[in-house]
Design a protein around this motif. Structure first.
Motif, PDB file in Angstrom:
ATOM      1  N   MET A 190      -2.647   2.719 -13.849  1.00 59.23           N
ATOM      2  CA  MET A 190      -1.488   2.359 -13.037  1.00 59.23           C
ATOM      3  C   MET A 190      -0.235   2.595 -13.865  1.00 59.23           C
ATOM      4  O   MET A 190      -0.059   1.986 -14.918  1.00 59.23           O
ATOM      5  N   PHE A 218       4.710  -1.177 -13.265  1.00 53.94           N
ATOM      6  CA  PHE A 218       4.289  -2.478 -12.737  1.00 53.94           C
ATOM      7  C   PHE A 218       5.502  -3.243 -12.187  1.00 53.94           C
ATOM      8  O   PHE A 218       5.377  -4.012 -11.251  1.00 53.94           O
ATOM      9  N   ALA A 254       3.069  -3.760  -7.079  1.00 52.73           N
ATOM     10  CA  ALA A 254       1.978  -3.493  -8.026  1.00 52.73           C
ATOM     11  C   ALA A 254       0.931  -4.608  -7.990  1.00 52.73           C
ATOM     12  O   ALA A 254      -0.274  -4.353  -8.140  1.00 52.73           O
ATOM     13  N   ILE A 299      -3.007  -0.515 -17.119  1.00 50.42           N
ATOM     14  CA  ILE A 299      -1.604  -0.498 -16.689  1.00 50.42           C
ATOM     15  C   ILE A 299      -0.674  -0.108 -17.828  1.00 50.42           C
ATOM     16  O   ILE A 299      -0.829  -0.572 -18.954  1.00 50.42           O
ATOM     17  N   ASP A 352       3.539   0.000 -18.276  1.00 43.83           N
ATOM     18  CA  ASP A 352       4.924  -0.111 -17.799  1.00 43.83           C
ATOM     19  C   ASP A 352       5.828  -0.206 -19.017  1.00 43.83           C
ATOM     20  O   ASP A 352       5.552  -0.975 -19.933  1.00 43.83           O
ATOM     21  N   VAL A 364       3.270   3.422  -9.352  1.00 49.02           N
ATOM     22  CA  VAL A 364       3.785   2.355  -8.490  1.00 49.02           C
ATOM     23  C   VAL A 364       5.247   1.999  -8.770  1.00 49.02           C
ATOM     24  O   VAL A 364       5.859   1.293  -7.977  1.00 49.02           O
TER      25      VAL A 364
END
Ligand code: UDX
Ligand code: UDX
Ligand code: ADP
Length: 485
Positions: free
Chosen positions: A333, A336, A350, A366, A368, A424
């Motif tokens: 991902m 976030f 997210a 994840i 970010d 995202v």
């Protein structure tokens, strides 16, 4: 220009208070500003090198004013006692229990702040409502203050803040408008004038609007509802684009060229997040219901329903494309935060995407640039109140989160050996990633799901990816997959 040094005390050292007061201090050297909070960790951070929030340009402003005419303190009573103007911007979450649960604003913090102000005030004060609150809150606050006033004169104003996170400093430097609502009495007008003079240090007069209290309160709720409505409108069209082969970017561009509509705020996305939009609309819905306007309530509610639909559509698209299962597959991902240029994760889409994928037993990694591992773990283990389906509470234990979710410090390690990548948050750095390198490190077929339209789908398809971009013509691959629920 002000004759005597005005002293401002700001209650609530958050995303709004910190930047707003830093800019007031910068632009008004003759005004002393003290930001106070009950959380000493927050105040300590505001007094340190590492400010508690990430906001482009904020560090420079704070550096220039802190210690000069900008102070951060936990000594709430002292500074309220000394202030001419008290801004209140404490938390106003959505109620989770009792009357209006899931919709109404919880004004507990506001009420206790008002009682405390009445308690410690020794001189006349202007009390300014800064956090978004239901229409007529000012009236309630006024009652608390007046009935506890011990002869002190309180004037209540509503001065909603329109800054957006990530662009807060620019928004404050150059606001579209400043809105000040107050009572139509001589004392009320004088209070409005006092606050107006503060902003007039740098905001052109014709951008400072004055209204009555309720209009100011309602304008803020309405502005956020209109903005959110634009996003739900373009997101609704994005679903139709995918079904018909139109391209939502082309459609939004063509629509936005109409001067009556305008080009901004028409980016299709995975759905809006942030601390304001959903909360304010729920609030608006509740107020409509309380005032016997169910049709109006339903209209605004549908803005949130489309937003929820958009988030679940994204998750369903991921799962259905990947042979209807993501169990034990690594999904990277990217992003976030609820939007780029902030570390804020409140109501970030997210969280919903993670919860959806975790429900299907995916392993998520994840990355970010601004959100810490701690924050991510807290968000995913949080008991989220589901306003429309209170019984569908999805709650991951912190243990389960730790097992299924990892956090990476860069995009390349996050995507290594992943089956799929989902974007995202629209961080600029994602646009310039080396996608060939990412592709080579991934399992095949390699999927990419772009929830923010930051990548060029054609280029990625040439590399070999199977690409899904919100509102863009579907990859042949997706067309073969079962319809999205
Ligand atoms: C919003 C309002 O813009 C601001 O005026 C108000 O004071 C507070 O609420 P903020 O929540 O900080 O500000 O950010 P905003 O830029 O409005 O974005 C909100 C959400 O909408 C984000 O998740 C963003 O990604 C999303 N969004 C925004 C879209 O999906 N598409 C767009 O075109 C614009
Ligand atoms: C509309 C579109 O504007 C035009 O671009 C398209 O090509 C055809 O449809 P039209 O129906 O001729 O044009 O008039 P328009 O000015 O859009 O008004 C439509 C209706 O909305 C009218 O009944 C008007 O009174 C009403 N309206 C318009 C409002 O109630 N409030 C407004 O702020 C604007
Ligand atoms: P916003 O996004 O509106 O700035 P935040 O949630 O970031 O809101 O900040 C609200 C702040 O208000 C928090 O730091 C919280 O500790 C503080 N706060 C809540 N109640 C009080 C109170 N009674 N007195 C002072 N500060 C308070």
């Amino acid at each position: 220009v002000l004759v005597k040094m005005v002293k401002i005390c700001y209650l609530g050292a958050g995303y709004v208070g910190g930047p707003t007061m830093a800019v007031i201090a910068l632009k008004c050297p003759d005004v002393e500003v003290v930001v106070v909070d009950i959380t000493s960790a927050r105040i300590n951070a505001w007094n340190s090198k590492q400010l508690p929030i990430y906001e482009p340009g904020l560090d420079d402003v704070v550096k220039e004013c802190r210690g000069r005419n900008l102070f951060f303190s936990t000594d709430i009573e002292k500074h309220i006692g000394e202030a001419d103007i008290v801004f209140v911007s404490v938390n106003t979450p959505t109620k989770t229990q009792g009357l209006g649960a899931g919709k109404a604003a919880d004004l507990t913090y506001w009420e206790s702040a008002a009682r405390m102000i009445a308690d410690v005030a020794k001189s006349d004060k202007i009390v300014v409502e800064k956090s978004t609150v239901p229409v007529k809150t000012a009236e309630a606050i006024e009652k608390i203050l007046i009935h506890n006033s011990k002869g002190i004169n309180f004037q209540i104003l509503s001065n909603p803040e329109f800054l957006a996170e990530g662009t807060a400093i620019q928004d404050l430097f150059n606001p579209d408008r400043v809105l000040i609502g107050g009572r139509d009495t001589p004392e009320g007008k004088k209070a409005v004038q006092t606050l107006k003079e503060v902003y007039a240090h740098w905001v052109p007069e014709d951008r400072i609007l004055t209204t009555n209290l309720w209009s100011a309160e309602l304008s803020k709720l309405a502005a956020n509802a209109f903005l959110a409505q634009r996003i739900s409108s373009v997101n609704a069209i994005s679903a139709l684009c995918e079904a018909t082969g139109a391209n939502v970017s082309e459609v939004a561009y063509a629509v936005g060229k109409d001067a009556r509509i305008g080009p901004k705020f028409l980016n299709a996305s995975i759905g809006f997040g942030g601390s304001c939009f959903q909360k304010d609309i729920l609030n608006l819905v509740y107020i409509c219901e309380c005032n016997g306007l169910p049709e109006v309530a339903q209209y605004w509610k549908s803005v949130i329903q489309i937003n929820d639909y958009q988030k679940s559509r994204f998750v369903n698209r991921i799962v259905s494309s990947m042979f209807n299962t993501v169990a034990n597959k690594k999904i990277a991902m990217l992003g976030f935060a609820f939007k780029k240029d902030t570390g804020d994760t409140r109501e970030t889409p997210a969280i919903d995407v993670c919860n959806g994928l975790l429900g299907d037993k995916a392993n998520i990694c994840i990355y970010d640039p601004q959100v810490t591992q701690d924050q991510i773990e807290r968000d995913l283990a949080m008991n989220k109140f589901d306003w429309d389906h209170p019984t569908h509470l999805q709650l991951m234990s912190p243990m389960a989160v730790k097992k299924q979710v990892t956090v990476s410090s860069d995009a390349y390690s996050a995507t290594k050996d992943a089956h799929g990548v989902c974007i995202v948050t629209e961080w600029d750095e994602f646009k310039t990633l080396d996608f060939t390198r990412i592709y080579e490190g991934m399992q095949k077929p390699a999927f990419i799901f772009d929830g923010r339209n930051v990548v060029n789908p054609e280029k990625l398809r040439q590399i070999g990816f199977i690409v899904y971009s919100i509102g863009k013509p579907l990859d042949l691959w997706m067309k073969d997959m079962p319809a999205v629920a």
